[in-house]
Design an enzyme around this catalytic site. Structure first.
Site, PDB file in Angstrom:
ATOM      1  N   ASP A 105      31.278  38.865  40.015  1.00  0.00           N
ATOM      2  CA  ASP A 105      31.846  40.078  39.424  1.00  0.00           C
ATOM      3  C   ASP A 105      30.732  41.100  39.235  1.00  0.00           C
ATOM      4  O   ASP A 105      29.614  40.775  38.833  1.00  0.00           O
ATOM      5  CB  ASP A 105      32.505  39.749  38.082  1.00  0.00           C
ATOM      6  CG  ASP A 105      33.408  40.872  37.603  1.00  0.00           C
ATOM      7  OD1 ASP A 105      34.643  40.680  37.626  1.00  0.00           O
ATOM      8  OD2 ASP A 105      32.895  41.942  37.196  1.00  0.00           O
ATOM      9  N   ASN A 164      44.492  38.062  35.454  1.00  0.00           N
ATOM     10  CA  ASN A 164      45.263  39.111  34.813  1.00  0.00           C
ATOM     11  C   ASN A 164      46.356  39.576  35.773  1.00  0.00           C
ATOM     12  O   ASN A 164      46.127  39.699  36.977  1.00  0.00           O
ATOM     13  CB  ASN A 164      44.354  40.292  34.452  1.00  0.00           C
ATOM     14  CG  ASN A 164      43.346  39.925  33.389  1.00  0.00           C
ATOM     15  OD1 ASN A 164      43.667  39.225  32.438  1.00  0.00           O
ATOM     16  ND2 ASN A 164      42.105  40.390  33.541  1.00  0.00           N
ATOM     17  N   HIS A 222      43.120  38.128  41.975  1.00  0.00           N
ATOM     18  CA  HIS A 222      41.784  37.555  41.808  1.00  0.00           C
ATOM     19  C   HIS A 222      41.812  36.626  40.613  1.00  0.00           C
ATOM     20  O   HIS A 222      42.429  36.906  39.594  1.00  0.00           O
ATOM     21  CB  HIS A 222      40.711  38.639  41.634  1.00  0.00           C
ATOM     22  CG  HIS A 222      41.057  39.700  40.655  1.00  0.00           C
ATOM     23  ND1 HIS A 222      41.987  40.683  40.922  1.00  0.00           N
ATOM     24  CD2 HIS A 222      40.610  39.941  39.396  1.00  0.00           C
ATOM     25  CE1 HIS A 222      42.089  41.483  39.875  1.00  0.00           C
ATOM     26  NE2 HIS A 222      41.280  41.050  38.935  1.00  0.00           N
ATOM     27  N   HIS A 238      39.394  34.932  37.931  1.00  0.00           N
ATOM     28  CA  HIS A 238      38.064  34.954  37.324  1.00  0.00           C
ATOM     29  C   HIS A 238      37.646  33.529  36.998  1.00  0.00           C
ATOM     30  O   HIS A 238      38.445  32.748  36.476  1.00  0.00           O
ATOM     31  CB  HIS A 238      38.077  35.730  36.001  1.00  0.00           C
ATOM     32  CG  HIS A 238      38.463  37.157  36.087  1.00  0.00           C
ATOM     33  ND1 HIS A 238      37.550  38.189  36.015  1.00  0.00           N
ATOM     34  CD2 HIS A 238      39.666  37.765  36.219  1.00  0.00           C
ATOM     35  CE1 HIS A 238      38.166  39.350  36.081  1.00  0.00           C
ATOM     36  NE2 HIS A 238      39.461  39.122  36.200  1.00  0.00           N
TER      37      HIS A 238
END
Ligand code: AMP
Length: 120
Positions: A33, A92, A105, A107
């Site tokens: 990230d 999310n 995506h 995380h």
């Protein structure tokens, strides 16, 4: 929501912008990230054009779904070495989930005790 082919992760997949890649296979790409929220903060994305977990879970093939989750586990365990100490995964989804980039995506956070799941 239609897939935006110019979203930042689509551009990373097309190699139009750089990413610090840690893993890649036929179905998934994992990279650091750009604004890490933990000592280890890596994103794992499918190579297919899926907006979100909602889109992916409804429309991806069984092979794509298996490959993404295999990739998450492989990256956490074998690439980042987080299995023993532990880690957190998070995806999310949509406005209430505060999803900022409209390409699914996942995380992976680790490297310290992360505390409770949501800020209180
Ligand atoms: P989310 O809020 O779940 O959509 O998270 C989007 C994440 O993408 C954030 O943690 C950003 O820091 C990260 N991000 C945005 N642009 C880039 C980029 N070019 N390379 C790596 N990570 C990025």
């Amino acid at each position: 929501m239609a897939y935006d082919t110019d979203n930042v992760f689509a551009r990373i997949l097309r190699r139009e912008i750089p990413a610090k890649t840690v893993y890649e296979d036929d179905h998934a790409l994992a990279f650091h990230d750009i604004n890490p929220q933990a000592p280890v903060h890596v994103l794992v994305i499918p190579k297919g054009a899926y907006v979100s977990m909602d889109d992916f879970s409804a429309n991806a093939s069984a092979e794509e779904i298996a490959a993404l989750f295999r990739a998450v586990g492989h990256v956490a365990r074998d690439v980042l070495g987080l299995a023993e100490a532990g880690y957190r995964i998070l995806a999310n989804c949509g406005p209430d989930g505060h999803q900022e980039v409209p390409h699914l995506h996942i995380h992976i956070f680790g490297g310290r005790r992360l505390g409770p799941m949501l800020a209180r």
